[in-house]
Design an enzyme around this catalytic site. Sequence first.
Site, PDB file in Angstrom:
ATOM      1  N   GLY A 142      29.413  63.840  72.306  1.00 18.16           N
ATOM      2  CA  GLY A 142      28.115  64.091  71.673  1.00 18.16           C
ATOM      3  C   GLY A 142      27.348  62.810  71.393  1.00 18.16           C
ATOM      4  N   ASP A 143      26.064  62.979  71.076  1.00 17.42           N
ATOM      5  CA  ASP A 143      25.173  61.871  70.699  1.00 17.42           C
ATOM      6  C   ASP A 143      24.980  60.844  71.809  1.00 17.42           C
ATOM      7  OD1 ASP A 143      25.080  63.074  68.184  1.00 17.42           O
ATOM      8  OD2 ASP A 143      26.818  61.934  67.483  1.00 17.42           O
ATOM      9  N   LYS A 152      21.003  62.831  74.749  1.00 14.37           N
ATOM     10  CA  LYS A 152      20.503  63.999  75.488  1.00 14.37           C
ATOM     11  C   LYS A 152      19.062  64.314  75.127  1.00 14.37           C
ATOM     12  CE  LYS A 152      23.845  66.319  73.649  1.00 14.37           C
ATOM     13  NZ  LYS A 152      24.600  65.238  72.995  1.00 14.37           N
ATOM     14  N   ASN A 195      24.349  71.932  64.166  1.00  9.00           N
ATOM     15  CA  ASN A 195      25.305  70.812  64.224  1.00  9.00           C
ATOM     16  C   ASN A 195      24.759  69.681  65.085  1.00  9.00           C
ATOM     17  OD1 ASN A 195      25.553  72.467  66.494  1.00  9.00           O
ATOM     18  ND2 ASN A 195      27.769  72.288  66.656  1.00  9.00           N
ATOM     19  N   GLY A 214      22.068  66.978  66.643  1.00  5.71           N
ATOM     20  CA  GLY A 214      20.964  66.144  66.176  1.00  5.71           C
ATOM     21  C   GLY A 214      20.475  65.353  67.368  1.00  5.71           C
ATOM     22  N   HIS A 215      19.321  65.716  67.888  1.00  8.89           N
ATOM     23  CA  HIS A 215      18.809  65.081  69.096  1.00  8.89           C
ATOM     24  C   HIS A 215      17.578  64.252  68.748  1.00  8.89           C
ATOM     25  CE1 HIS A 215      20.835  68.279  71.894  1.00  8.89           C
ATOM     26  NE2 HIS A 215      21.676  67.678  71.074  1.00  8.89           N
ATOM     27  N   THR A 216      17.650  62.951  69.015  1.00  3.93           N
ATOM     28  CA  THR A 216      16.585  62.042  68.607  1.00  3.93           C
ATOM     29  C   THR A 216      15.603  61.796  69.749  1.00  3.93           C
ATOM     30  OG1 THR A 216      18.296  60.942  67.321  1.00  3.93           O
ATOM     31  CG2 THR A 216      16.157  59.828  67.463  1.00  3.93           C
ATOM     32  N   GLN A 257      26.009  68.863  71.922  1.00  5.15           N
ATOM     33  CA  GLN A 257      27.367  68.305  71.867  1.00  5.15           C
ATOM     34  C   GLN A 257      27.715  67.596  73.196  1.00  5.15           C
ATOM     35  OE1 GLN A 257      27.145  71.864  70.486  1.00  5.15           O
ATOM     36  NE2 GLN A 257      26.429  70.647  68.794  1.00  5.15           N
ATOM     37  N   GLY A 310      24.778  61.781  58.952  1.00  8.05           N
ATOM     38  CA  GLY A 310      24.716  60.405  58.466  1.00  8.05           C
ATOM     39  C   GLY A 310      26.072  59.712  58.450  1.00  8.05           C
TER      40      GLY A 310
HETATM   41  P1  GDP Z   1      21.910  63.280  71.364  1.00  3.21           P
HETATM   42  O1  GDP Z   1      22.574  64.088  70.311  1.00  3.21           O
HETATM   43  O2  GDP Z   1      22.692  63.222  72.627  1.00  3.21           O
HETATM   44  O3  GDP Z   1      20.482  63.658  71.622  1.00  3.21           O
HETATM   45  O4  GDP Z   1      21.878  61.764  70.815  1.00  3.21           O
HETATM   46  P2  GDP Z   1      21.493  61.307  69.310  1.00  3.21           P
HETATM   47  O5  GDP Z   1      20.024  61.362  69.169  1.00  3.21           O
HETATM   48  O6  GDP Z   1      22.322  61.995  68.302  1.00  3.21           O
HETATM   49  O7  GDP Z   1      22.028  59.818  69.320  1.00  3.21           O
HETATM   50  C1  GDP Z   1      21.559  58.880  70.223  1.00  3.21           C
HETATM   51  C2  GDP Z   1      20.994  57.693  69.428  1.00  3.21           C
HETATM   52  O8  GDP Z   1      20.773  56.608  70.286  1.00  3.21           O
HETATM   53  C3  GDP Z   1      19.633  57.993  68.821  1.00  3.21           C
HETATM   54  O9  GDP Z   1      19.492  57.273  67.639  1.00  3.21           O
HETATM   55  C4  GDP Z   1      18.663  57.488  69.879  1.00  3.21           C
HETATM   56  O10 GDP Z   1      17.398  57.132  69.344  1.00  3.21           O
HETATM   57  C5  GDP Z   1      19.389  56.282  70.372  1.00  3.21           C
HETATM   58  N1  GDP Z   1      19.186  55.938  71.784  1.00  3.21           N
HETATM   59  C6  GDP Z   1      19.074  56.765  72.859  1.00  3.21           C
HETATM   60  N2  GDP Z   1      19.036  56.042  73.995  1.00  3.21           N
HETATM   61  C7  GDP Z   1      19.132  54.743  73.625  1.00  3.21           C
HETATM   62  C8  GDP Z   1      19.204  53.520  74.354  1.00  3.21           C
HETATM   63  O11 GDP Z   1      19.173  53.487  75.583  1.00  3.21           O
HETATM   64  N3  GDP Z   1      19.332  52.371  73.613  1.00  3.21           N
HETATM   65  C9  GDP Z   1      19.397  52.385  72.257  1.00  3.21           C
HETATM   66  N4  GDP Z   1      19.525  51.207  71.621  1.00  3.21           N
HETATM   67  N5  GDP Z   1      19.339  53.513  71.541  1.00  3.21           N
HETATM   68  C10 GDP Z   1      19.228  54.671  72.228  1.00  3.21           C
HETATM   69  P1  IMO Z   2      24.818  66.505  69.477  1.00  5.81           P
HETATM   70  O1  IMO Z   2      24.185  67.679  70.184  1.00  5.81           O
HETATM   71  C1  IMO Z   2      28.441  64.723  67.837  1.00  5.81           C
HETATM   72  C2  IMO Z   2      31.443  67.470  66.230  1.00  5.81           C
HETATM   73  C3  IMO Z   2      31.693  67.408  64.740  1.00  5.81           C
HETATM   74  C4  IMO Z   2      33.145  67.813  64.692  1.00  5.81           C
HETATM   75  C5  IMO Z   2      33.250  68.858  65.787  1.00  5.81           C
HETATM   76  C6  IMO Z   2      33.154  70.288  65.293  1.00  5.81           C
HETATM   77  O2  IMO Z   2      23.910  65.794  68.562  1.00  5.81           O
HETATM   78  O3  IMO Z   2      25.471  65.606  70.474  1.00  5.81           O
HETATM   79  P2  IMO Z   2      31.132  71.754  64.386  1.00  5.81           P
HETATM   80  O4  IMO Z   2      30.193  71.525  63.245  1.00  5.81           O
HETATM   81  O5  IMO Z   2      30.453  71.880  65.706  1.00  5.81           O
HETATM   82  O6  IMO Z   2      32.103  72.875  64.139  1.00  5.81           O
HETATM   83  O7  IMO Z   2      32.050  70.420  64.425  1.00  5.81           O
HETATM   84  O8  IMO Z   2      32.175  68.592  66.681  1.00  5.81           O
HETATM   85  N1  IMO Z   2      30.024  67.679  66.614  1.00  5.81           N
HETATM   86  C7  IMO Z   2      29.234  66.724  67.110  1.00  5.81           C
HETATM   87  N2  IMO Z   2      29.466  65.404  67.298  1.00  5.81           N
HETATM   88  N3  IMO Z   2      27.272  65.259  68.221  1.00  5.81           N
HETATM   89  C8  IMO Z   2      27.035  66.575  68.065  1.00  5.81           C
HETATM   90  O9  IMO Z   2      25.932  67.181  68.536  1.00  5.81           O
HETATM   91  C9  IMO Z   2      28.027  67.363  67.441  1.00  5.81           C
HETATM   92  N4  IMO Z   2      28.125  68.665  67.114  1.00  5.81           N
HETATM   93  C10 IMO Z   2      29.351  68.848  66.613  1.00  5.81           C
HETATM   94  O10 IMO Z   2      31.472  66.111  64.244  1.00  5.81           O
HETATM   95  O11 IMO Z   2      33.960  66.715  65.068  1.00  5.81           O
HETATM   96 MG    MG Z   3      23.216  63.897  68.331  1.00  7.10          MG
END
Ligand code: GDP
Ligand code: IMO
Ligand code: MG
Length: 436
Positions: free
Chosen positions: A12-13, A16, A38, A40-42, A223, A301
């Site tokens: 995850g994170d 995407k 669950n 969090g897409h930035t 995820q 957080g």
């Molecule tokens: P997602 O859940 O897959 O959409 O990803 P998140 O938004 O939870 O986490 C990705 C984090 O990395 C966010 O804070 C984005 O703003 C940041 N981010 C995405 N691409 C880049 C990159 O290429 N470089 C940096 N420094 N930050 C990035």
């Molecule tokens: P995005 O879409 C990162 C993790 C939780 C936990 C496990 C199960 O932003 O990438 P849940 O609440 O789904 O039952 O938790 O999955 N988890 C994530 N980790 N990014 C996410 O979403 C997540 N969604 C769930 O931290 O380990």
């Molecule tokens: Mg995320």
Amino acid sequence: MPATVVMGGQWGDEGKGKLTDLLAASADIVVRANGGANAGHTVQTDQDTFALHLIPSGIFNQNCLSIVGAGVVVDPQKIIEEIDDLESRGVSLAPLRISARAHVVLPYHLFLDALDEAQRGEGSIGTTLRGIGPAYSDKTGRRGLRMAELIDTDVLRYRLSQELPRWNRVLERVYGAEIIDGDALFEELIRYSARLRPFVSETEPIVADALASGQRIIVECAQGAMLDIDYGTYPYVTSSSTSAAGACQGAGVPPMGVDRVLGVFKAYSTRVGAGPMPTELEDATGQLIRDRGHEYGTTTGRPRRTGWFDAVAARHVTRLNGISDIAVTLLDVFDVFETIQVCVAYDIDGEVVDTVPARADRLARARPIYEAVPGWRESTVNARRAEDLPQRALNYLSVIAERVGAPVSLVGVGPHRDQIVQLSVKPGTVVAGVGA
Ligand code: GDP
Ligand code: IMO
Ligand code: MG
């Protein structure tokens, strides 16, 4: 035109949201396929930084419909908060649709999630406490409420009268917890229902018609593949299918309608919550990655666990999902590194393996075997074309392409939506003269 799946390749994170926003600029529809609040897409635009939880990351492209698909579990309170927040920041919600088939996360799912976690004690998963596990359990147990039922007052009253007494017995007798007042719950849900009714419709024909008429569809997964209910590090996973196949199911896109599966991978690994992570770094290097990548959860957080790129897990995921090309994000985090490690195999109990074992306890004992790759030690944040990237950065990408077995087509060099490089680094193209 066939659909593109945007899926997370790790835990995850991976970025995407940013990639979906980018591809949405030339798409007609974005459908979110799975998960709930669950996620969090930035997305960072010129205007602001937005953290989306349930609303598809296509919403900043007003020519594109943003559909919450049937595979998503919708917390009505959370999506209303998100709608209000976006509206207050000048983002129109006119393109938003919510599938009538999507399931509802109810207040008791949130209680049950917390109670389950407490009961697991040391074995807790570290869930986001967004009610995801209990909501999907109710769905597969055929006890769930769907958006179509939430928006119909009579049906809602009847369904609550069916489901709530059972959950109240469980809350009281199994967990020794307080029971939920049915009238108060009904009143709360009626408020949500009135607010959400305009957005709810049968979205599946919209998607099918769009596919039939050659429109462009992006399926946004939540995820990552290592959190997949079937192929992730069970039981330390989420409760939905985070895979390319799950994307089709959750978005209502037939498998033959997909011609691109974009796997999004960070240049390194992160994980939030418990469970095995073979390349984890609990030292100054891990902290440097955390600091440079601002690795703190978008939803909770929590500090994210950090480590080197795990090419064994990435190859497992790439093969299972038929990933056609890769986006490597957060490459800029490595701009100050002298040497970067890539995990190419595991040593598990003295045996060298290059696949991911089914058992989480075995994976937890895996000791990573690394290949060292030289760093480039210059800034990449202003790179916009392949030529702007240092040779050694290209070399690192080619090592990833080679080890994972898919070409790298996009590279993230910063959080802003413009900080992206389109290129083509194919497996087997390690740049000459840049050895370790
Ligand atoms: P997602 O859940 O897959 O959409 O990803 P998140 O938004 O939870 O986490 C990705 C984090 O990395 C966010 O804070 C984005 O703003 C940041 N981010 C995405 N691409 C880049 C990159 O290429 N470089 C940096 N420094 N930050 C990035
Ligand atoms: P995005 O879409 C990162 C993790 C939780 C936990 C496990 C199960 O932003 O990438 P849940 O609440 O789904 O039952 O938790 O999955 N988890 C994530 N980790 N990014 C996410 O979403 C997540 N969604 C769930 O931290 O380990
Ligand atoms: Mg995320």
